[in-house]
Design a protein around this motif. Structure first.
Motif, PDB file in Angstrom:
ATOM      1  N   CYS A   1       0.826  -1.191   0.000  1.00 15.55           N
ATOM      2  CA  CYS A   1       0.000   0.000   0.000  1.00 15.55           C
ATOM      3  C   CYS A   1       0.866   1.250   0.000  1.00 15.55           C
ATOM      4  CB  CYS A   1      -0.909   0.017   1.234  1.00 15.55           C
ATOM      5  SG  CYS A   1      -1.838   1.558   1.462  1.00 15.55           S
ATOM      6  N   ASN A   2       0.496   2.199  -0.857  1.00 19.26           N
ATOM      7  CA  ASN A   2       1.131   3.513  -0.868  1.00 19.26           C
ATOM      8  C   ASN A   2       0.057   4.550  -0.560  1.00 19.26           C
ATOM      9  OD1 ASN A   2       2.134   6.021  -3.044  1.00 19.26           O
ATOM     10  ND2 ASN A   2       3.430   5.336  -1.384  1.00 19.26           N
ATOM     11  N   PRO A   3       0.109   5.209   0.587  1.00 17.50           N
ATOM     12  CA  PRO A   3      -0.963   6.136   0.972  1.00 17.50           C
ATOM     13  C   PRO A   3      -0.897   7.453   0.202  1.00 17.50           C
ATOM     14  CG  PRO A   3       0.811   6.251   2.559  1.00 17.50           C
ATOM     15  CD  PRO A   3       1.193   5.175   1.573  1.00 17.50           C
ATOM     16  N   ILE A   4      -1.916   8.281   0.426  1.00 17.83           N
ATOM     17  CA  ILE A   4      -1.921   9.620  -0.146  1.00 17.83           C
ATOM     18  C   ILE A   4      -0.758  10.409   0.463  1.00 17.83           C
ATOM     19  CG2 ILE A   4      -3.220  11.782  -0.264  1.00 17.83           C
ATOM     20  CD1 ILE A   4      -5.778  10.079  -0.337  1.00 17.83           C
TER      21      ILE A   4
ATOM     22  N   GLY B   1     -19.046  -5.307   6.693  1.00 19.76           N
ATOM     23  CA  GLY B   1     -18.305  -4.056   6.581  1.00 19.76           C
ATOM     24  C   GLY B   1     -16.832  -4.291   6.837  1.00 19.76           C
ATOM     25  N   PRO B   2     -15.986  -3.343   6.428  1.00 22.46           N
ATOM     26  CA  PRO B   2     -14.555  -3.476   6.696  1.00 22.46           C
ATOM     27  C   PRO B   2     -14.269  -3.563   8.194  1.00 22.46           C
ATOM     28  CG  PRO B   2     -14.985  -1.724   5.091  1.00 22.46           C
ATOM     29  CD  PRO B   2     -16.309  -2.124   5.666  1.00 22.46           C
ATOM     30  N   LYS B   3     -13.295  -4.379   8.548  1.00 23.97           N
ATOM     31  CA  LYS B   3     -12.875  -4.522   9.947  1.00 23.97           C
ATOM     32  C   LYS B   3     -11.402  -4.138  10.054  1.00 23.97           C
ATOM     33  CE  LYS B   3     -11.553  -8.396  11.943  1.00 23.97           C
ATOM     34  NZ  LYS B   3     -11.501  -9.757  12.503  1.00 23.97           N
ATOM     35  N   LEU B   4     -11.111  -3.221  10.977  1.00 22.64           N
ATOM     36  CA  LEU B   4      -9.733  -2.752  11.128  1.00 22.64           C
ATOM     37  C   LEU B   4      -8.822  -3.863  11.624  1.00 22.64           C
ATOM     38  CD1 LEU B   4      -7.814  -0.231  11.120  1.00 22.64           C
ATOM     39  CD2 LEU B   4      -8.285  -0.073  13.571  1.00 22.64           C
ATOM     40  N   LEU B   5      -7.690  -4.033  10.929  1.00 19.26           N
ATOM     41  CA  LEU B   5      -6.673  -4.991  11.375  1.00 19.26           C
ATOM     42  C   LEU B   5      -5.564  -4.275  12.132  1.00 19.26           C
ATOM     43  CD1 LEU B   5      -6.276  -7.229   8.188  1.00 19.26           C
ATOM     44  CD2 LEU B   5      -7.445  -7.816  10.331  1.00 19.26           C
ATOM     45  N   ILE B   6      -5.059  -3.181  11.564  1.00 19.89           N
ATOM     46  CA  ILE B   6      -3.938  -2.476  12.171  1.00 19.89           C
ATOM     47  C   ILE B   6      -3.943  -1.027  11.708  1.00 19.89           C
ATOM     48  CG2 ILE B   6      -2.309  -3.130  10.336  1.00 19.89           C
ATOM     49  CD1 ILE B   6      -0.155  -3.389  12.584  1.00 19.89           C
ATOM     50  N   GLN B   7      -3.493  -0.156  12.600  1.00 20.71           N
ATOM     51  CA  GLN B   7      -3.412   1.275  12.314  1.00 20.71           C
ATOM     52  C   GLN B   7      -2.017   1.771  12.673  1.00 20.71           C
ATOM     53  OE1 GLN B   7      -6.339   3.667  14.339  1.00 20.71           O
ATOM     54  NE2 GLN B   7      -5.253   5.576  13.945  1.00 20.71           N
ATOM     55  N   PHE B   8      -1.414   2.513  11.738  1.00 18.42           N
ATOM     56  CA  PHE B   8      -0.104   3.125  11.954  1.00 18.42           C
ATOM     57  C   PHE B   8      -0.252   4.641  12.030  1.00 18.42           C
ATOM     58  CE2 PHE B   8       2.758  -0.413  11.169  1.00 18.42           C
ATOM     59  CZ  PHE B   8       2.045  -1.258  10.331  1.00 18.42           C
ATOM     60  N   GLN B   9       0.510   5.275  12.919  1.00 20.84           N
ATOM     61  CA  GLN B   9       0.677   6.718  12.922  1.00 20.84           C
ATOM     62  C   GLN B   9       2.158   6.930  12.596  1.00 20.84           C
ATOM     63  OE1 GLN B   9      -1.790   8.942  13.507  1.00 20.84           O
ATOM     64  NE2 GLN B   9      -0.549  10.774  13.369  1.00 20.84           N
ATOM     65  N   ASN B  10       2.425   7.500  11.410  1.00 19.13           N
ATOM     66  CA  ASN B  10       3.783   7.530  10.865  1.00 19.13           C
ATOM     67  C   ASN B  10       4.280   6.088  10.798  1.00 19.13           C
ATOM     68  OD1 ASN B  10       3.917  10.399  10.496  1.00 19.13           O
ATOM     69  ND2 ASN B  10       3.959  10.530  12.729  1.00 19.13           N
TER      70      ASN B  10
ATOM     71  N   LEU C   1       7.661   0.930   7.008  1.00 13.67           N
ATOM     72  CA  LEU C   1       9.002   1.459   7.105  1.00 13.67           C
ATOM     73  C   LEU C   1       9.030   2.900   6.595  1.00 13.67           C
ATOM     74  CD1 LEU C   1      10.959  -1.678   5.833  1.00 13.67           C
ATOM     75  CD2 LEU C   1      10.559  -0.959   8.195  1.00 13.67           C
ATOM     76  N   LYS C   2       9.789   3.741   7.266  1.00 13.32           N
ATOM     77  CA  LYS C   2       9.966   5.143   6.870  1.00 13.32           C
ATOM     78  C   LYS C   2       8.660   5.937   6.902  1.00 13.32           C
ATOM     79  CE  LYS C   2      13.904   3.989   3.923  1.00 13.32           C
ATOM     80  NZ  LYS C   2      14.502   4.061   2.568  1.00 13.32           N
TER      81      LYS C   2
END
Lengths: 113, 117
Positions: free
Chosen positions: B23-26, B42-51, B70-71
């Motif tokens: 995945c490449n985010p905006i 509905g979609p179910k959250l697996l993992i959330q990253f902040q930076n 990474l990065k």
């Protein structure tokens, strides 16, 4: 534990009329609510949101209503157009903290010409 | 503005094999999410990253799923070994960091449809 529920799996509306999609939630900590629209083979697209400090938010043909006492929100589409045919997901989150979104199961809206 | 990019679009593997999604985010979005959407749900959250740090991975089956960012930009989600119940669409989303008390909507990619034989 289904914290966000969309009890109607499908809805059929005539073109030009009003479409009303409903959503109920159980977690009183939710304070930010969103509606997403999803076409086949595409990701959900953000449509409209509402904060719990409001009871209505309008954007063109789309209006979201929030009834906090009933823990209920609805999406009104007026007038309905054939391009509105899609699956609509309601989602909720808590503003503070991780802003994790909890989604409902979705409602398939079909607009008939 | 380019949207969230995901690859591959489709993947078919046999159970017990491994698979990875990218995945490449905006650009400029600090927060990145991976969701699992099983047919009819509905979609179910697996993992959330902040930076590049993990904020929430409470619903990630850590015995078989792993994710990294990474990065603080691109992310990969891996399943090893896959089970039949992992058949789903895996969606990546990104959002700007919250502005004060105002939440920011999440923007989704088109997902990877995974079929386990």
């Amino acid at each position: 534990d289904q914290q966000v529920k969309q009890n109607s799996p499908s809805l059929s509306v005539q073109e030009g009329r009003i479409s009303i999609l409903n959503c109920d939630y159980t977690n009183s900590m939710f304070d930010y609510f969103l509606w997403y629209k999803k076409y086949p083979a595409e990701g959900p697209t953000f449509l409209i949101s509402i904060s719990s400090i409001k009871d209505k938010n309008e954007d063109g043909r789309f209006t979201v209503f929030l009834n906090k006492s009933a823990k209920h929100l609805s999406l009104h589409i007026v007038p309905s157009q054939p391009g509105d045919s899609a699956v609509y997901f309601c989602a909720a989150s808590v503003t503070r903290g991780a802003q994790k979104l909890v989604f409902g199961q979705g409602t398939r809206l079909t607009i008939n010409p | 503005e380019a949207g969230v990019a995901q690859s591959p679009r489709y993947k078919i593997i046999e159970k017990r094999q491994s698979v990875a999604f990218w995945c490449n985010p905006i650009s400029g979005h600090a927060t990145l999410y991976w969701y699992q959407q099983i047919l009819g749900q509905g979609p179910k959250l697996l993992i959330q990253f902040q930076n590049n740090g993990v904020v929430d991975d409470s619903q990630l089956p850590k015995d078989r799923f792993s994710a990294e960012r990474l990065k603080g930009v691109d992310s990969t989600l891996k399943i090893q070994p896959a089970k039949l119940e992992d058949s789903a669409v895996y969606l990546c989303a990104s959002s700007q960091a919250p502005r004060g008390l105002r939440n920011q909507p999440q923007h989704f990619g088109d997902g990877t449809r995974l079929s386990i034989l």
